[in-house]
Design an enzyme around this catalytic site. Structure first.
Site, short mmCIF file in Angstrom:
data_model
loop_
_atom_site.label_atom_id
_atom_site.label_comp_id
_atom_site.label_asym_id
_atom_site.label_seq_id
_atom_site.Cartn_x
_atom_site.Cartn_y
_atom_site.Cartn_z
N SER A 53 0.82 -1.25 -0.07
CA SER A 53 0.01 -0.05 -0.01
C SER A 53 0.82 1.08 -0.06
CB SER A 53 -0.98 -0.05 1.02
OG SER A 53 -0.16 0.02 2.38
N TYR A 54 2.18 1.31 0.65
CA TYR A 54 2.82 2.46 0.61
C TYR A 54 4.37 1.87 0.39
CZ TYR A 54 3.41 0.72 5.53
OH TYR A 54 3.53 0.16 6.67
N SER A 55 4.72 0.93 -0.02
CA SER A 55 6.15 0.50 -0.43
C SER A 55 6.02 -0.22 -1.77
CB SER A 55 6.62 -0.39 0.72
OG SER A 55 6.00 -1.63 0.91
N LYS A 66 13.07 -2.58 0.18
CA LYS A 66 11.93 -2.23 0.37
C LYS A 66 12.19 -0.73 0.17
CE LYS A 66 7.91 -2.78 3.20
NZ LYS A 66 7.52 -3.47 4.33
N ASP A 121 16.96 -9.55 3.11
CA ASP A 121 17.32 -10.72 2.31
C ASP A 121 16.38 -10.90 1.05
OD1 ASP A 121 19.25 -11.94 3.88
OD2 ASP A 121 17.63 -12.50 5.59
N TYR A 122 17.05 -11.28 -0.08
CA TYR A 122 16.27 -11.60 -1.15
C TYR A 122 15.86 -12.89 -0.87
CZ TYR A 122 15.59 -12.91 -6.06
OH TYR A 122 14.98 -13.49 -7.08
N GLU A 135 6.75 -16.21 -2.18
CA GLU A 135 5.68 -16.28 -1.09
C GLU A 135 5.20 -17.53 -1.05
OE1 GLU A 135 2.35 -13.67 -1.67
OE2 GLU A 135 3.48 -11.87 -1.47
N ASP A 189 0.40 -10.69 12.38
CA ASP A 189 -0.44 -10.82 11.09
C ASP A 189 0.48 -11.74 10.25
OD1 ASP A 189 -2.09 -10.20 9.01
OD2 ASP A 189 -0.86 -8.72 8.36
N LYS A 244 0.75 -14.88 8.10
CA LYS A 244 -0.24 -15.68 7.05
C LYS A 244 0.90 -16.10 5.90
CE LYS A 244 -1.13 -10.80 5.23
NZ LYS A 244 -2.32 -9.87 4.92
N GLU A 276 1.23 -15.07 2.85
CA GLU A 276 1.80 -14.13 2.19
C GLU A 276 2.87 -13.28 2.75
OE1 GLU A 276 -2.79 -13.23 1.60
OE2 GLU A 276 -1.45 -14.54 2.91
N ASN A 277 2.95 -13.57 4.21
CA ASN A 277 4.23 -12.94 5.08
C ASN A 277 5.36 -14.02 5.25
OD1 ASN A 277 3.08 -10.52 4.64
ND2 ASN A 277 1.73 -10.73 6.82
N ASP A 279 7.60 -8.96 6.93
CA ASP A 279 6.33 -7.82 7.12
C ASP A 279 6.06 -7.72 8.57
OD1 ASP A 279 4.42 -6.01 6.71
OD2 ASP A 279 3.42 -7.29 5.17
N THR A 300 -5.46 -9.88 9.13
CA THR A 300 -6.18 -9.97 8.29
C THR A 300 -7.47 -10.88 8.22
OG1 THR A 300 -3.97 -9.96 6.69
CG2 THR A 300 -5.86 -10.99 5.75
#
Length: 228
Positions: A35-37, A54, A104-105, A110, A149, A151, A153-154, A167, A207
């Site tokens: 949302s902001y990055s 990031k 880290d890359y 995900e 949070d 999940k 995705e994180n 995250d 979430t």
């Protein structure tokens, strides 16, 4: 600023502080957007190591009142800097428009993408990933951090397809426990009723698809919420 241990001419180990900036990296493809990055792949011009950077837009952060969450993420990553199951923060720097977190890359992407691709993990695979995630959660909690949070995705996957939690913008930090009080292999208490009031986070975060029962019934996100 990063830290590196080196051996000087006399054979002593010394600490070198390394400053990095935008010009020290070659920026490549976009890995993800929030949302902001924006997260991009980057390479250190000196040692050619790949990182994920990031990039956070200062103006948007201030406008949307996200400064608190940016600071939380930076402070949390600085605290959780010694576990293979959590993304590591190497450098932070800024220019007139943006803030930069060099982390880290994780080329595996995900965990959610892998789940969508393969459908369902078998029992052996579930144990493999479950053990890694639980070990990282154990470390987080002992360091006084609740993610709040967690999940798919994180959770990212590195080049060896091992998990790394990321995250931490909505994490909650508490006083770090003394090392003498920690026992190797011990999981902290996970029941909502066993968590001291000062170690509960009363803000509603997370979430909807993964919200824990404690947050719905007691409006408290505690260590048990991460395990949920």
């Amino acid at each position: 600023m990063g830290v590196r241990q080196e051996v000087d001419a006399s054979g002593r180990t010394v600490t070198r502080y390394i400053k990095k900036g935008v010009r020290d990296f070659s920026f490549g493809q976009t890995l993800g957007e929030g949302s902001y990055s924006t997260v991009v792949l980057a390479q250190d011009r000196q040692n050619h190591k790949e990182y994920a950077i990031k990039i956070l837009d200062k103006r948007h952060i201030i406008k949307e009142k996200k400064v608190k969450y940016v600071n939380i993420e930076k402070d949390t990553l600085n605290r959780l800097n010694d576990h293979p199951g959590i993304v590591r923060l190497y450098y932070t720097f800024q220019d007139e428009r943006s803030l930069y977190f060099v982390i880290d890359y994780c080329p595996g992407g995900e965990l959610l993408s892998v789940l969508k691709r393969v459908g369902t993990f078998d029992e052996e695979c579930t144990r493999f990933y479950g053990a890694q995630i639980l070990d990282a959660i154990d470390y987080m909690h002992k360091r006084g951090v609740i993610h709040r949070d967690l999940k798919p995705e994180n959770i990212l996957l590195d080049a060896q397809m091992h998990t790394k939690i990321t995250d931490f913008g909505t994490a909650k930090l508490f006083g770090e426990p003394k090392k003498t009080e920690e026992k190797s292999g011990d999981m902290p208490p996970i029941g909502a009723g066993e968590v001291p009031a000062e170690e509960r986070a009363n803000s509603f975060v997370g979430t909807a698809e993964y919200v824990s029962p404690e947050l719905l019934t007691d409006k408290n996100a505690c260590r048990a919420s991460d395990l949920w």
